[in-house]
Design a protein around this motif. Structure first.
Motif, PDB file in Angstrom:
ATOM      1  N   VAL A 149       0.817  -1.212   0.000  1.00 59.57           N
ATOM      2  CA  VAL A 149       0.000   0.000   0.000  1.00 59.57           C
ATOM      3  C   VAL A 149       0.852   1.263   0.000  1.00 59.57           C
ATOM      4  CG1 VAL A 149      -1.977  -1.113   1.107  1.00 59.57           C
ATOM      5  CG2 VAL A 149      -0.192  -0.075   2.532  1.00 59.57           C
ATOM      6  N   ALA A 150       2.157   1.123   0.217  1.00 65.32           N
ATOM      7  CA  ALA A 150       3.055   2.279   0.180  1.00 65.32           C
ATOM      8  C   ALA A 150       4.473   1.784  -0.086  1.00 65.32           C
ATOM      9  CB  ALA A 150       3.004   3.067   1.488  1.00 65.32           C
ATOM     10  N   HIS A 151       5.250   2.631  -0.733  1.00 65.54           N
ATOM     11  CA  HIS A 151       6.633   2.269  -1.049  1.00 65.54           C
ATOM     12  C   HIS A 151       7.407   3.556  -1.244  1.00 65.54           C
ATOM     13  CE1 HIS A 151       9.909  -0.178  -2.707  1.00 65.54           C
ATOM     14  NE2 HIS A 151      10.054   0.786  -3.605  1.00 65.54           N
ATOM     15  N   ALA A 152       8.602   3.630  -0.692  1.00 64.66           N
ATOM     16  CA  ALA A 152       9.386   4.862  -0.826  1.00 64.66           C
ATOM     17  C   ALA A 152      10.876   4.574  -0.682  1.00 64.66           C
ATOM     18  CB  ALA A 152       8.963   5.883   0.232  1.00 64.66           C
ATOM     19  N   GLY A 153      11.667   5.426  -1.327  1.00 63.03           N
ATOM     20  CA  GLY A 153      13.109   5.363  -1.165  1.00 63.03           C
ATOM     21  C   GLY A 153      13.810   4.386  -2.065  1.00 63.03           C
ATOM     22  N   ALA A 154      13.164   3.968  -3.185  1.00 65.25           N
ATOM     23  CA  ALA A 154      13.789   2.978  -4.061  1.00 65.25           C
ATOM     24  C   ALA A 154      15.063   3.520  -4.675  1.00 65.25           C
ATOM     25  CB  ALA A 154      12.813   2.574  -5.166  1.00 65.25           C
ATOM     26  N   ARG A 155      16.059   2.652  -4.768  1.00 68.46           N
ATOM     27  CA  ARG A 155      17.317   3.006  -5.411  1.00 68.46           C
ATOM     28  C   ARG A 155      17.455   2.225  -6.708  1.00 68.46           C
ATOM     29  NH1 ARG A 155      21.361   0.897  -3.169  1.00 68.46           N
ATOM     30  NH2 ARG A 155      20.285  -0.530  -1.769  1.00 68.46           N
ATOM     31  N   ALA A 156      18.268   2.738  -7.600  1.00 67.85           N
ATOM     32  CA  ALA A 156      18.423   2.101  -8.905  1.00 67.85           C
ATOM     33  C   ALA A 156      18.981   0.691  -8.797  1.00 67.85           C
ATOM     34  CB  ALA A 156      19.332   2.955  -9.789  1.00 67.85           C
ATOM     35  N   ASN A 157      19.820   0.446  -7.770  1.00 66.60           N
ATOM     36  CA  ASN A 157      20.455  -0.863  -7.652  1.00 66.60           C
ATOM     37  C   ASN A 157      19.823  -1.747  -6.597  1.00 66.60           C
ATOM     38  OD1 ASN A 157      21.286   0.647  -5.485  1.00 66.60           O
ATOM     39  ND2 ASN A 157      23.374  -0.146  -5.464  1.00 66.60           N
ATOM     40  N   SER A 158      18.615  -1.398  -6.172  1.00 69.14           N
ATOM     41  CA  SER A 158      17.947  -2.215  -5.165  1.00 69.14           C
ATOM     42  C   SER A 158      17.439  -3.507  -5.784  1.00 69.14           C
ATOM     43  CB  SER A 158      16.775  -1.451  -4.525  1.00 69.14           C
ATOM     44  OG  SER A 158      15.806  -1.160  -5.490  1.00 69.14           O
ATOM     45  N   VAL A 159      17.356  -4.549  -4.948  1.00 69.88           N
ATOM     46  CA  VAL A 159      16.873  -5.847  -5.423  1.00 69.88           C
ATOM     47  C   VAL A 159      15.357  -5.825  -5.472  1.00 69.88           C
ATOM     48  CG1 VAL A 159      16.772  -8.314  -4.938  1.00 69.88           C
ATOM     49  CG2 VAL A 159      18.875  -7.024  -4.475  1.00 69.88           C
ATOM     50  N   SER A 160      14.794  -6.171  -6.609  1.00 70.37           N
ATOM     51  CA  SER A 160      13.344  -6.161  -6.746  1.00 70.37           C
ATOM     52  C   SER A 160      12.951  -6.972  -7.967  1.00 70.37           C
ATOM     53  CB  SER A 160      12.834  -4.718  -6.902  1.00 70.37           C
ATOM     54  OG  SER A 160      11.458  -4.710  -7.192  1.00 70.37           O
ATOM     55  N   ILE A 161      11.741  -7.524  -7.938  1.00 71.95           N
ATOM     56  CA  ILE A 161      11.227  -8.191  -9.136  1.00 71.95           C
ATOM     57  C   ILE A 161      10.035  -7.406  -9.673  1.00 71.95           C
ATOM     58  CG2 ILE A 161      12.043 -10.471  -8.490  1.00 71.95           C
ATOM     59  CD1 ILE A 161       9.250 -11.130  -7.519  1.00 71.95           C
ATOM     60  N   GLY A 162      10.074  -6.087  -9.456  1.00 70.24           N
ATOM     61  CA  GLY A 162       9.075  -5.229 -10.065  1.00 70.24           C
ATOM     62  C   GLY A 162       7.855  -4.950  -9.213  1.00 70.24           C
ATOM     63  N   PHE A 163       7.918  -5.175  -7.914  1.00 70.40           N
ATOM     64  CA  PHE A 163       6.770  -4.900  -7.068  1.00 70.40           C
ATOM     65  C   PHE A 163       6.559  -3.396  -6.924  1.00 70.40           C
ATOM     66  CE2 PHE A 163       7.587  -9.180  -4.998  1.00 70.40           C
ATOM     67  CZ  PHE A 163       6.516  -9.768  -5.647  1.00 70.40           C
ATOM     68  N   THR A 164       5.295  -3.013  -6.827  1.00 75.93           N
ATOM     69  CA  THR A 164       4.942  -1.621  -6.621  1.00 75.93           C
ATOM     70  C   THR A 164       3.664  -1.580  -5.795  1.00 75.93           C
ATOM     71  OG1 THR A 164       4.508   0.484  -7.743  1.00 75.93           O
ATOM     72  CG2 THR A 164       3.575  -1.504  -8.732  1.00 75.93           C
ATOM     73  N   VAL A 165       3.135  -0.389  -5.525  1.00 76.09           N
ATOM     74  CA  VAL A 165       1.889  -0.284  -4.777  1.00 76.09           C
ATOM     75  C   VAL A 165       0.794  -1.051  -5.519  1.00 76.09           C
ATOM     76  CG1 VAL A 165       0.096   1.300  -3.984  1.00 76.09           C
ATOM     77  CG2 VAL A 165       2.510   1.912  -3.729  1.00 76.09           C
ATOM     78  N   GLY A 166       0.090  -1.910  -4.787  1.00 77.29           N
ATOM     79  CA  GLY A 166      -0.937  -2.749  -5.386  1.00 77.29           C
ATOM     80  C   GLY A 166      -0.470  -4.158  -5.687  1.00 77.29           C
ATOM     81  N   SER A 167       0.847  -4.387  -5.677  1.00 77.85           N
ATOM     82  CA  SER A 167       1.361  -5.732  -5.929  1.00 77.85           C
ATOM     83  C   SER A 167       1.042  -6.639  -4.746  1.00 77.85           C
ATOM     84  CB  SER A 167       2.875  -5.699  -6.139  1.00 77.85           C
ATOM     85  OG  SER A 167       3.208  -4.997  -7.313  1.00 77.85           O
ATOM     86  N   LYS A 168       0.803  -7.916  -5.055  1.00 79.72           N
ATOM     87  CA  LYS A 168       0.502  -8.886  -4.011  1.00 79.72           C
ATOM     88  C   LYS A 168       1.644  -9.878  -3.859  1.00 79.72           C
ATOM     89  CE  LYS A 168      -4.536  -8.662  -4.110  1.00 79.72           C
ATOM     90  NZ  LYS A 168      -5.785  -9.447  -4.153  1.00 79.72           N
ATOM     91  N   LEU A 169       1.789 -10.397  -2.668  1.00 75.25           N
ATOM     92  CA  LEU A 169       2.808 -11.395  -2.404  1.00 75.25           C
ATOM     93  C   LEU A 169       2.346 -12.336  -1.308  1.00 75.25           C
ATOM     94  CD1 LEU A 169       5.700  -9.715  -0.400  1.00 75.25           C
ATOM     95  CD2 LEU A 169       3.660  -8.492  -1.034  1.00 75.25           C
ATOM     96  N   SER A 170       3.106 -13.387  -1.112  1.00 76.37           N
ATOM     97  CA  SER A 170       2.715 -14.455  -0.198  1.00 76.37           C
ATOM     98  C   SER A 170       2.696 -13.996   1.259  1.00 76.37           C
ATOM     99  CB  SER A 170       3.685 -15.627  -0.352  1.00 76.37           C
ATOM    100  OG  SER A 170       3.504 -16.573   0.674  1.00 76.37           O
ATOM    101  N   LEU A 171       1.651 -14.418   1.973  1.00 76.75           N
ATOM    102  CA  LEU A 171       1.609 -14.154   3.419  1.00 76.75           C
ATOM    103  C   LEU A 171       2.581 -15.044   4.179  1.00 76.75           C
ATOM    104  CD1 LEU A 171      -2.129 -13.739   4.553  1.00 76.75           C
ATOM    105  CD2 LEU A 171      -0.298 -12.037   4.652  1.00 76.75           C
ATOM    106  N   LEU A 172       2.784 -16.262   3.693  1.00 76.07           N
ATOM    107  CA  LEU A 172       3.542 -17.237   4.464  1.00 76.07           C
ATOM    108  C   LEU A 172       5.001 -17.374   4.037  1.00 76.07           C
ATOM    109  CD1 LEU A 172       0.891 -20.091   4.813  1.00 76.07           C
ATOM    110  CD2 LEU A 172       1.250 -18.077   6.248  1.00 76.07           C
ATOM    111  N   SER A 173       5.355 -16.931   2.844  1.00 74.05           N
ATOM    112  CA  SER A 173       6.719 -17.127   2.352  1.00 74.05           C
ATOM    113  C   SER A 173       7.535 -15.853   2.288  1.00 74.05           C
ATOM    114  CB  SER A 173       6.675 -17.766   0.952  1.00 74.05           C
ATOM    115  OG  SER A 173       5.979 -18.986   0.981  1.00 74.05           O
ATOM    116  N   SER A 174       6.953 -14.729   2.652  1.00 69.47           N
ATOM    117  CA  SER A 174       7.660 -13.451   2.645  1.00 69.47           C
ATOM    118  C   SER A 174       7.773 -12.906   4.058  1.00 69.47           C
ATOM    119  CB  SER A 174       6.929 -12.438   1.753  1.00 69.47           C
ATOM    120  OG  SER A 174       5.671 -12.096   2.313  1.00 69.47           O
TER     121      SER A 174
END
Length: 285
Positions: A149-174
């Motif tokens: 629901v919120a995201h801030a401070g991203a850097r160009a070299n940060s590790v990510s697979i493209g998540f942004t506000v509204g993206s969903k992810l696992s409750l149990l594996s994250s």
């Protein structure tokens, strides 16, 4: 799109309809609210929502037969619902292919603006992310998944697979998912652990619900969740619950290269920063 939950309304089942845990009863930090009766549910509206949910990151452009297969609706019903969404401006048509339009963001805008995520929450998150030079994300529970629901401070070299506000992810594996579950009362947390989907995202993903339950208990006791390589290979994540008064649980977290998080000093600095950030955010919710 994977069928996350079936919703039964008026005797009919709509595939892909996502509702709160409990099949119509809203999950809150203070317990289960009154279950909505079947007779009070609009099945047509539920079907329309299932059509919208058919579009995801792996299925952005769909034909009518594809939407029908994903939702479990018959072709005629699918066609009427999709054309209605085209008429309303939420879906566009190019030949026989359909996709969402930017108007879909309006549905989320009221929620995000109403809770002041962009105006008050993200500036706070950004200030703390600058202290550790890592992007910080905030999530809430949606059904049996976590949603950013919120995201801030991203850097160009940060590790990510493209998540942004509204993206969903696992409750149990994250990490952020486990921190969210840890914020619920024991009975509700147990239900989420027992029913939330388990998907082998990587070779390191735990598929043992008892082990996950033990880790979530440890998360509650130590005040943070720490997951390495279970959701993304080579990525570690730390998250802490946000505990506002009389509000549903939230969580904030940081993810990055697992080798960097192996340094206890680095990891502890991130944990302490997240804890301080969580205190400030909790006062704003």
């Amino acid at each position: 799109m994977r069928d996350i939950e079936n919703a039964e309304a008026g005797g009919a089942v709509v595939k892909g309809f996502i509702g709160p845990p409990g099949g119509g009863a809203k999950m809150t930090a203070n317990g289960m609210e009154r279950k909505i009766q079947d007779r009070d549910i609009s099945l047509t509206f539920a079907k329309g929502m299932s059509v919208l949910k058919a579009f995801d990151t792996s299925s952005t452009h769909l034909t009518l037969p594809q939407i029908a297969r994903t939702t479990g609706l018959d072709r005629a019903t699918t066609r009427r619902l999709v054309l209605t969404l085209v008429h309303l401006g939420y879906v566009k048509q190019e030949d026989r292919v359909f996709s969402l339009t930017p108007r879909i963001l309006v549905l989320a805008g009221g929620f995000l603006q109403g809770r002041q995520f962009g105006k008050t929450i993200e500036p706070v998150i950004r200030s703390f992310s600058n202290q550790i030079s890592e992007p910080i994300s905030m999530a809430m529970v949606d059904g049996d998944q976590a949603v950013y629901v919120a995201h801030a401070g991203a850097r160009a070299n940060s590790v990510s697979i493209g998540f942004t506000v509204g993206s969903k992810l696992s409750l149990l594996s994250s990490a952020i998912g486990r921190a969210l579950v840890a914020g619920y009362p024991a009975g509700e947390a147990e239900k989420l652990i027992a029913t939330a989907p388990l998907v082998p995202f990587t070779n390191a993903t735990s598929m043992d619900r008892d082990a996950i339950a033990a880790d979530i208990t440890a998360t509650t006791q130590r005040g943070y969740a720490y997951v390495v390589g279970e959701f993304e290979a080579g990525v570690a994540a730390v998250a802490v619950p946000v505990r506002p008064d009389n509000a549903e649980p939230n969580a904030i977290g940081v993810s990055g290269d697992a080798s960097r998080f192996e340094d206890p000093k680095v990891r502890q600095n991130i944990i302490e920063t997240l804890r301080e950030c969580a205190k400030v955010v909790a006062e704003l919710l």
